[in-house]
Design an enzyme around this catalytic site. Structure first.
Site, PDB file in Angstrom:
ATOM      1  N   VAL A  14       0.829  -1.206   0.000  1.00 25.95           N
ATOM      2  CA  VAL A  14       0.000   0.000   0.000  1.00 25.95           C
ATOM      3  C   VAL A  14       0.867   1.261   0.000  1.00 25.95           C
ATOM      4  CG1 VAL A  14      -1.635   1.330   1.420  1.00 25.95           C
ATOM      5  CG2 VAL A  14      -1.993  -1.120   1.059  1.00 25.95           C
ATOM      6  N   ASP A  32      10.366   3.087   6.464  1.00 30.92           N
ATOM      7  CA  ASP A  32      10.009   1.696   6.776  1.00 30.92           C
ATOM      8  C   ASP A  32      10.986   1.180   7.826  1.00 30.92           C
ATOM      9  OD1 ASP A  32       8.221  -0.580   4.993  1.00 30.92           O
ATOM     10  OD2 ASP A  32       9.678  -1.330   6.452  1.00 30.92           O
ATOM     11  N   ARG A  37      14.360  -3.574   3.024  1.00 31.40           N
ATOM     12  CA  ARG A  37      13.377  -3.042   2.068  1.00 31.40           C
ATOM     13  C   ARG A  37      13.831  -1.654   1.576  1.00 31.40           C
ATOM     14  NH1 ARG A  37       9.331  -3.576  -1.617  1.00 31.40           N
ATOM     15  NH2 ARG A  37       7.584  -2.166  -1.335  1.00 31.40           N
ATOM     16  N   THR A  91      -2.060  -4.585   9.463  1.00 32.14           N
ATOM     17  CA  THR A  91      -2.998  -4.832  10.568  1.00 32.14           C
ATOM     18  C   THR A  91      -3.484  -6.286  10.430  1.00 32.14           C
ATOM     19  OG1 THR A  91      -4.662  -3.757   9.154  1.00 32.14           O
ATOM     20  CG2 THR A  91      -3.808  -2.461  10.988  1.00 32.14           C
ATOM     21  N   THR A 126      -6.211  -1.034   7.276  1.00 33.44           N
ATOM     22  CA  THR A 126      -7.588  -1.488   7.514  1.00 33.44           C
ATOM     23  C   THR A 126      -7.798  -1.750   9.005  1.00 33.44           C
ATOM     24  OG1 THR A 126      -7.482  -2.537   5.357  1.00 33.44           O
ATOM     25  CG2 THR A 126      -9.300  -3.202   6.783  1.00 33.44           C
ATOM     26  N   CYS A 266      -6.175  -9.467   3.405  1.00 31.39           N
ATOM     27  CA  CYS A 266      -7.306  -8.524   3.367  1.00 31.39           C
ATOM     28  C   CYS A 266      -8.624  -9.280   3.521  1.00 31.39           C
ATOM     29  CB  CYS A 266      -7.294  -7.744   2.062  1.00 31.39           C
ATOM     30  SG  CYS A 266      -5.970  -6.543   2.012  1.00 31.39           S
ATOM     31  N   ARG A 337       2.155 -14.484   2.013  1.00 35.63           N
ATOM     32  CA  ARG A 337       1.658 -14.428   3.391  1.00 35.63           C
ATOM     33  C   ARG A 337       0.199 -14.865   3.455  1.00 35.63           C
ATOM     34  NH1 ARG A 337       2.967  -8.380   4.667  1.00 35.63           N
ATOM     35  NH2 ARG A 337       2.123  -8.285   2.568  1.00 35.63           N
TER      36      ARG A 337
END
Ligand SMILES: NC(=O)c1ccc[n+]([C@@H]2O[C@H](COP(=O)([O-])OP(=O)(O)OC[C@H]3O[C@@H](n4cnc5c(N)ncnc54)[C@H](O)[C@@H]3O)[C@@H](O)[C@H]2O)c1
Length: 428
Positions: A14, A32, A37, A91, A126, A266, A337
């Protein structure tokens, strides 16, 4: 007017596309906690495959004081003169399927160290309704002594991207916005409006925006659960589910959902956020949790169907060889994941079946670290007792499956991507 400088906290699926988009117009500091990364991004490499090297290199800058561009860092001090902070950290759920907001709280604490009078903090992660105002704002007020809507403002703007989808990119998806006061809501809406070509929708409150996001994914989960249940029923009836759905879709208002595994972080996760809030308020959410149960049962169901077909084809189960095509949680995306393909692999392994896994997008080292599985480097040159199309990656659509076939090989196409109509290919 003060110049806009945006800090993005969390540069994953995102945060990176959003940061890149804003950086075409504003100065963006992308932060981050994962230094690996950051090092990769600074070399123009995005292992999530969301942003190609050319587009990333175009916006990257080494100077956080530039007029515009993307400065990637894991040094929190580089964020300090931002006036907008956008939080895009994970999340997930914990082992008991309860919301795990620890990363969101940590990111909020981090921003508390930076926030100044007049600043905006926008959440994109989220959550369930109430998290921004009832859980995150108190952390900021306590740590800073500043007051919401007097000294600083918050907003919630849920992300709707679809990893691996190169058509519906962040700029082309209508963006829901919201803010803690009317002024804040308009400021935040204008900020997004300035880069999102699809436009924005200003929700009437932060809680409405939070709730809208979580129900978008819960609705999808429930609809998929319904077709998964249909698939189980039609299998018992010996009717082809895909033919039934194709036929029903000829009605103008029949909803187009396909059966399959629901993984990722999600659709298979967000309903638990809503469920947790409902339970807290004394309501047991029956439909939401039934949907989750059905979708979570699909790996075991598919595994048992494969084994049944193998037995019918006179295949000795113990020590048989199965080729799994695809591991990631969705097509054309490297994200492994919470993939439900792993549950299917583990189910087959319980019967002492050898499972070879080929996924040209997933990272071998990550797969080994996460699941103790060594991915095949290339398409194998051997015959299998069963071949399972688990993920609809583009390359699998044209794969000649006959190269893996013996005379009794079972082919199970979970994603309904094979065009062959002959009955030897079993579809979910
Ligand atoms: N991936 C999607 O398709 C998608 C779509 C819509 C919404 N969302 C939501 O967006 C949020 C982010 O998801 P994602 O897929 O981008 O996650 P991700 O795991 O791809 O990326 C999150 C990044 O945040 C970093 N991070 C974690 N804690 C941090 C901290 N305290 N400070 C700074 N960085 C931190 C991680 O290192 C990681 O790089 C989640 O709430 C998710 O539910 C995801």
């Amino acid at each position: 007017m003060e110049e806009i400088k945006i800090g993005i906290i969390g540069l994953g699926y995102v945060g990176l596309p959003l940061g890149r988009l804003f950086s075409l117009k504003y100065m963006v500091v992308g932060y981050d906690i994962n230094p690996t990364r950051i090092a990769q991004l600074n070399k123009g490499i995005d292992l999530t495959n969301e942003i190609n090297s050319e587009d990333l290199e175009y916006v990257l800058t080494k100077n956080p004081s530039d007029f515009r561009g993307l400065f990637c860092t894991s040094n929190i001090n580089e964020l300090k003169d931002c006036n907008y902070y956008i939080i895009t950290v994970p999340t997930p759920i914990d082992h008991n399927k309860k919301p795990d907001l620890s990363k969101l709280y940590k990111a909020t604490q981090l921003v508390s160290k930076l926030v100044n009078k007049g600043d905006y903090i926008i959440y994109e992660s989220t959550v369930y309704p109430g998290v921004t105002e009832e859980e995150c704002v108190p952390i900021i007020e306590k740590n800073t002594g500043l007051k919401l809507n007097v000294d600083f403002y918050v907003g919630y703007s849920p992300e709707r991207i679809n990893p691996g989808d190169k058509t519906h990119t962040v700029d082309k998806i209508l963006k829901v916005t919201s803010g803690s006061s009317q002024k804040a809501a308009l400021e935040i809406d204008n900020l997004y409006k300035s880069v999102i070509t699809a436009g924005t929708y200003l929700a009437s409150s932060i809680k409405v925006a939070e709730a809208a996001k979580v129900i978008e994914n819960s609705q999808r989960d429930i609809n998929i659960a319904f077709v998964n249940e249909l698939s189980k029923i039609f299998n018992l009836l010996n009717i082809d589910t895909n033919e039934v759905l194709k036929t029903a879709r000829t009605k103008w208002n029949f909803l187009d959902f396909r059966p399959g595994l629901v993984g990722g972080h999600c659709i298979g996760v967000d309903p638990y956020y809503l469920a947790q809030k409902a339970e807290e308020l004394g309501h047991h959410p029956e439909i939401i949790l039934a949907g989750r149960r059905i979708n979570d049962s699909m790996s075991t169901y598919i595994g048992s169907e494969i084994i049944k077909l193998m037995i019918k084809n006179n295949i000795l189960i113990k020590n048989s060889n199965v080729l799994m095509l695809g591991l990631s949680f969705k097509e054309n995306c490297p994200d492994i994941r919470n993939t439900k393909v792993i549950d299917l692999i583990n189910y087959l392994k319980e019967y002492e079946i050898n499972v070879d896994v080929y996924d040209y997008l997933a990272s071998n080292s990550e797969t080994f670290k996460e699941y103790n599985i060594n991915l095949l480097d290339e398409i194998p040159k051997k015959k299998y007792d069963a071949v399972v199309i688990a993920v609809a990656h583009n390359k699998f659509k044209d794969l000649d499956l006959s190269q893996f076939k013996k005379n009794n090989t079972v082919i199970y196409d979970i994603k309904n991507i094979t065009t062959e109509t002959n009955k030897s290919i079993k579809k979910l």
